[in-house]
Write a protein that holds these residues in place. Structure first.
Motif, mmCIF file in Angstrom:
data_model
loop_
_atom_site.group_PDB
_atom_site.id
_atom_site.type_symbol
_atom_site.label_atom_id
_atom_site.label_comp_id
_atom_site.label_asym_id
_atom_site.label_seq_id
_atom_site.Cartn_x
_atom_site.Cartn_y
_atom_site.Cartn_z
ATOM 1 N N ILE A 1 73.013 47.834 -43.974
ATOM 2 C CA ILE A 1 74.192 48.217 -43.190
ATOM 3 C C ILE A 1 75.301 47.205 -43.451
ATOM 4 C CG2 ILE A 1 75.030 48.747 -40.878
ATOM 5 C CD1 ILE A 1 72.116 49.059 -40.012
ATOM 6 N N GLY A 2 76.459 47.706 -43.889
ATOM 7 C CA GLY A 2 77.528 46.785 -44.247
ATOM 8 C C GLY A 2 78.704 46.865 -43.297
ATOM 9 N N GLY A 3 79.404 45.730 -43.148
ATOM 10 C CA GLY A 3 80.696 45.723 -42.464
ATOM 11 C C GLY A 3 80.645 45.765 -40.956
ATOM 12 N N ILE A 4 79.456 45.818 -40.364
ATOM 13 C CA ILE A 4 79.425 45.834 -38.894
ATOM 14 C C ILE A 4 78.411 44.798 -38.390
ATOM 15 C CG2 ILE A 4 80.321 48.157 -38.390
ATOM 16 C CD1 ILE A 4 77.448 49.209 -38.416
ATOM 17 N N ASP A 5 78.530 43.590 -38.932
ATOM 18 C CA ASP A 5 77.566 42.534 -38.595
ATOM 19 C C ASP A 5 77.511 42.249 -37.096
ATOM 20 O OD1 ASP A 5 77.218 42.484 -41.257
ATOM 21 O OD2 ASP A 5 78.263 40.582 -41.616
ATOM 22 N N GLY B 1 81.999 55.618 -31.828
ATOM 23 C CA GLY B 1 82.923 55.371 -32.923
ATOM 24 C C GLY B 1 82.986 56.580 -33.820
ATOM 25 N N PRO B 2 83.859 56.539 -34.829
ATOM 26 C CA PRO B 2 84.057 57.702 -35.703
ATOM 27 C C PRO B 2 82.786 58.099 -36.447
ATOM 28 C CG PRO B 2 85.523 55.863 -36.301
ATOM 29 C CD PRO B 2 84.642 55.373 -35.220
ATOM 30 N N PRO B 3 82.754 59.310 -36.976
ATOM 31 C CA PRO B 3 81.567 59.769 -37.716
ATOM 32 C C PRO B 3 81.305 58.928 -38.964
ATOM 33 C CG PRO B 3 83.159 61.563 -37.439
ATOM 34 C CD PRO B 3 83.805 60.337 -36.927
ATOM 35 N N GLY B 4 80.062 58.820 -39.331
ATOM 36 C CA GLY B 4 79.696 58.194 -40.603
ATOM 37 C C GLY B 4 79.901 56.695 -40.686
ATOM 38 N N THR B 5 79.807 56.013 -39.544
ATOM 39 C CA THR B 5 80.039 54.564 -39.585
ATOM 40 C C THR B 5 78.740 53.764 -39.522
ATOM 41 O OG1 THR B 5 80.520 54.761 -37.234
ATOM 42 C CG2 THR B 5 82.402 54.531 -38.716
ATOM 43 N N GLY B 6 77.612 54.454 -39.420
ATOM 44 C CA GLY B 6 76.336 53.740 -39.474
ATOM 45 C C GLY B 6 75.582 53.690 -38.152
ATOM 46 N N LYS B 7 75.941 54.560 -37.203
ATOM 47 C CA LYS B 7 75.279 54.514 -35.891
ATOM 48 C C LYS B 7 73.804 54.919 -36.018
ATOM 49 C CE LYS B 7 78.595 57.213 -34.175
ATOM 50 N NZ LYS B 7 79.513 57.193 -35.340
ATOM 51 N N ILE C 1 69.498 59.498 -29.206
ATOM 52 C CA ILE C 1 70.124 60.777 -28.853
ATOM 53 C C ILE C 1 71.493 60.815 -29.525
ATOM 54 C CG2 ILE C 1 70.847 62.299 -26.980
ATOM 55 C CD1 ILE C 1 68.943 60.702 -25.158
ATOM 56 N N ASP C 2 71.597 61.619 -30.573
ATOM 57 C CA ASP C 2 72.850 61.701 -31.315
ATOM 58 C C ASP C 2 73.753 62.725 -30.630
ATOM 59 O OD1 ASP C 2 74.597 61.020 -33.274
ATOM 60 O OD2 ASP C 2 73.619 62.146 -34.882
ATOM 61 N N GLU C 3 75.055 62.548 -30.787
ATOM 62 C CA GLU C 3 76.049 63.468 -30.197
ATOM 63 C C GLU C 3 75.743 63.729 -28.729
ATOM 64 O OE1 GLU C 3 77.184 66.668 -33.276
ATOM 65 O OE2 GLU C 3 75.100 66.134 -33.678
ATOM 66 N N SER D 1 85.123 55.767 -44.199
ATOM 67 C CA SER D 1 83.968 55.348 -43.387
ATOM 68 C C SER D 1 82.828 54.969 -44.329
ATOM 69 C CB SER D 1 83.512 56.515 -42.504
ATOM 70 O OG SER D 1 82.951 57.526 -43.314
ATOM 71 N N GLY D 2 81.754 54.442 -43.781
ATOM 72 C CA GLY D 2 80.587 54.109 -44.599
ATOM 73 C C GLY D 2 80.063 55.336 -45.341
ATOM 74 N N ALA D 3 80.033 56.485 -44.622
ATOM 75 C CA ALA D 3 79.521 57.702 -45.246
ATOM 76 C C ALA D 3 80.448 58.136 -46.386
ATOM 77 C CB ALA D 3 79.398 58.812 -44.205
ATOM 78 N N ASP D 4 81.797 57.983 -46.183
ATOM 79 C CA ASP D 4 82.750 58.330 -47.255
ATOM 80 C C ASP D 4 82.495 57.442 -48.471
ATOM 81 O OD1 ASP D 4 84.003 60.082 -45.526
ATOM 82 O OD2 ASP D 4 85.518 58.633 -44.880
HETATM 83 N N1 LIG Z 1 77.967 50.577 -42.269
HETATM 84 C C1 LIG Z 1 77.373 51.224 -43.272
HETATM 85 N N2 LIG Z 1 76.797 50.560 -44.285
HETATM 86 C C2 LIG Z 1 76.208 51.201 -45.315
HETATM 87 N N3 LIG Z 1 76.157 52.543 -45.393
HETATM 88 C C3 LIG Z 1 76.707 53.270 -44.429
HETATM 89 C C4 LIG Z 1 77.344 52.655 -43.307
HETATM 90 N N4 LIG Z 1 77.784 53.619 -42.495
HETATM 91 C C5 LIG Z 1 77.452 54.782 -43.056
HETATM 92 N N5 LIG Z 1 76.802 54.598 -44.213
HETATM 93 C C6 LIG Z 1 76.306 55.666 -45.121
HETATM 94 O O1 LIG Z 1 76.606 56.919 -44.523
HETATM 95 C C7 LIG Z 1 75.445 57.647 -44.168
HETATM 96 C C8 LIG Z 1 75.622 58.248 -42.791
HETATM 97 O O2 LIG Z 1 75.663 57.217 -41.829
HETATM 98 P P1 LIG Z 1 75.121 57.400 -40.354
HETATM 99 O O3 LIG Z 1 74.364 58.688 -40.253
HETATM 100 O O4 LIG Z 1 74.443 56.176 -39.920
HETATM 101 O O5 LIG Z 1 76.474 57.561 -39.596
HETATM 102 P P2 LIG Z 1 76.715 57.908 -38.075
HETATM 103 O O6 LIG Z 1 77.670 56.918 -37.565
HETATM 104 O O7 LIG Z 1 75.449 58.062 -37.361
HETATM 105 O O8 LIG Z 1 77.444 59.283 -38.259
HETATM 106 P P3 LIG Z 1 77.587 60.537 -37.256
HETATM 107 O O9 LIG Z 1 78.393 60.075 -36.123
HETATM 108 O O10 LIG Z 1 78.292 61.534 -38.151
HETATM 109 O O11 LIG Z 1 76.185 60.940 -36.906
HETATM 110 C C9 LIG Z 1 74.330 56.635 -44.241
HETATM 111 O O12 LIG Z 1 73.126 57.248 -44.611
HETATM 112 C C10 LIG Z 1 74.816 55.646 -45.281
HETATM 113 O O13 LIG Z 1 74.534 56.116 -46.591
#
Ligand SMILES: Nc1ncnc2c1ncn2[C@@H]1O[C@H](COP(=O)(O)OP(=O)(O)OP(=O)(O)O)[C@@H](O)[C@H]1O
Length: 408
Positions: A153-157, A192-198, A250-252, A357-360
């Motif tokens: 997980i990067g960027g959110i130490d 936080g926004p979608p795809g940030t690593g939650k 519990i997501d969403e 975002s991380g997912a992007d």
């Molecule tokens: N901080 C991060 N560091 C590394 N990879 C990340 C990070 N955030 C997201 N990713 C990448 O994006 C994918 C999706 O992240 P994740 O499902 O954890 O996001 P989320 O915040 O739970 O999104 P959502 O809110 O859409 O459920 C991860 O499998 C990973 O490949």
């Protein structure tokens, strides 16, 4: 199978009125002898029948015992793919093996594609599983040992540190909290926004604490499992206590815990019941043992305050999109196993990826790799990343446009 010969006819005594006494006597003697003979034959047949009955009884007992064993031994789960005249095509869960198997006619009539069934090790369908087992299995994702590690997980130490403190420490070292006299947080809410690593964060904690990861998506509870939400929430907590240590994710959560609206549609009443169940599970969870609860939302503003009260989701952690340093780190993580050009400048790239975002960033990396593959190169270059970025941004613009045209 051999058929037994039919039974001997009953002997008949034919006496002619013209017969002399001696002839009569003779006929009666013969008749008597015949009766004795038939009687012996019947006796013999009776003994044979007795023997066969004993043999069959033994077979029945043997089958009964086998049946008992089959009923009590473990069965495997499969899905029905197709019901044909030749039998039923099933796909076994876990290894996805497809098999054509025979089913008893009475069960065959009940089966439809998509049904879940229990099969034995010869793939014979034993029974149809009811919806209850079905919904429970579909609504929850259970992972005994998720593979995500904190290093991934990067960027959110800072957020990783906070989650570890709130979730990992109470699991690993509950005594410390007792000694100091502090209650560990009940539930942790990541927003936080979608795809940030939650989701990654929740999986990583489960992994590092050797806990089972159990995920349920709030949106599915209200869209897919209408009428079953509150029962599934109860099942979720039950499953966690069977599997502790466990991390419930519990997501969403906003889908089941949004602020009350004025509308009184039945859908809302159902969502409301699901949320009440969730609150009561959390409240009744005083002696939580080795279970921690993490929820996530992209819509913090929509949440009903009831779920944020002390004893419920009382630790809020914001997980933002990464800054330039975070983006650099995430790019490095996602290119770890990639053959990238030596002169690739991650910092310079990250500078240009504002708002990613991380997912992007994960998709961008894969896309860049695809450009290299298309050109039959073995190395991914800065130029590949630039092209990938242009493609993603063009796609985003057009999806924005279509989203707009859809809206109005
Ligand atoms: N901080 C991060 N560091 C590394 N990879 C990340 C990070 N955030 C997201 N990713 C990448 O994006 C994918 C999706 O992240 P994740 O499902 O954890 O996001 P989320 O915040 O739970 O999104 P959502 O809110 O859409 O459920 C991860 O499998 C990973 O490949």
């Amino acid at each position: 199978m051999s058929h037994s010969p039919s039974l001997p006819d009953r002997p008949r005594l034919d006496l002619d009125p013209d017969m002399s006494d001696a002839e009569r006597l003779d006929a009666m003697r013969k008749h008597y002898a015949r009766i004795v003979q038939v009687n012996d034959e019947l006796d013999e047949r009776l003994r044979e029948a007795d023997d066969r009955r004993d043999g069959l009884q033994e077979e029945v007992d043997h089958l009964k015992r086998r049946n008992e064993i089959l009923k009590t031994s473990s069965l495997y789960i499969a899905s029905v793919e197709e019901v044909t005249d030749d039998g039923v095509v099933i796909k076994q869960h876990g290894n996805n093996q497809e098999v054509l198997t025979e089913v008893s006619p009475q069960l065959q009539d009940d089966l439809e594609p998509g049904d879940r069934v229990a099969i034995n090790d010869s793939f014979a369908v034993q029974r149809l599983l009811d919806d209850e087992t079905d919904a429970r299995a579909q609504a929850m994702e259970v992972d005994e040992s998720p593979e995500v590690r904190y290093e991934d997980i990067g960027g959110i130490d800072e957020q990783v540190r906070e989650v570890r403190e709130a979730v990992e420490d109470p699991l690993v070292n509950p005594g410390q909290f007792e000694t100091v006299g502090v209650e560990p947080p009940s539930g942790v809410l990541l927003h936080g926004p979608p795809g940030t690593g939650k989701t990654m964060l929740a999986k990583a904690v489960a992994n590092e604490t050797d806990a089972t990861f159990i995920k349920m998506a709030g949106s599915e509870l209200v869209r897919k499992f209408i009428g079953e939400g509150s029962r599934l929430v109860r099942d979720l907590f039950e499953l966690a206590s069977e599997r502790e240590p466990a991390v419930i994710f519990i997501d969403e959560i906003d889908a089941v815990a949004a602020k009350r609206t004025d509308s009184k549609t039945s859908g809302d009443a159902e969502v409301q019941r699901t949320m009440m169940q969730l609150l009561s599970e959390m409240d009744g969870f005083e002696d939580r043992g080795e279970i921690r609860i993490i929820a996530a939302t992209n819509r913090f503003d929509m949440l009903d305050e009831a779920i944020l009260r002390p004893g419920r989701f009382d630790r809020l952690i914001e997980v933002p999109k990464p800054g330039v340093e975070g983006r650099t780190q995430i790019l490095r993580i996602h290119t770890q196993d990639m053959n990238v050009a030596d002169d690739l400048d991650f910092e310079e790239l990250a500078e240009e990826l504002d708002d990613y975002s991380g997912a992007d960033l994960a998709s961008l990396t894969t896309e860049a790799g695809m450009y290299a593959i298309r050109d039959e190169r073995t190395e991914v270059t800065q130029e590949d990343f630039e092209q990938a970025r242009e493609k993603m941004e063009a796609a985003e613009e057009s999806s924005d446009r279509s989203a707009r045209s859809y809206q109005y």
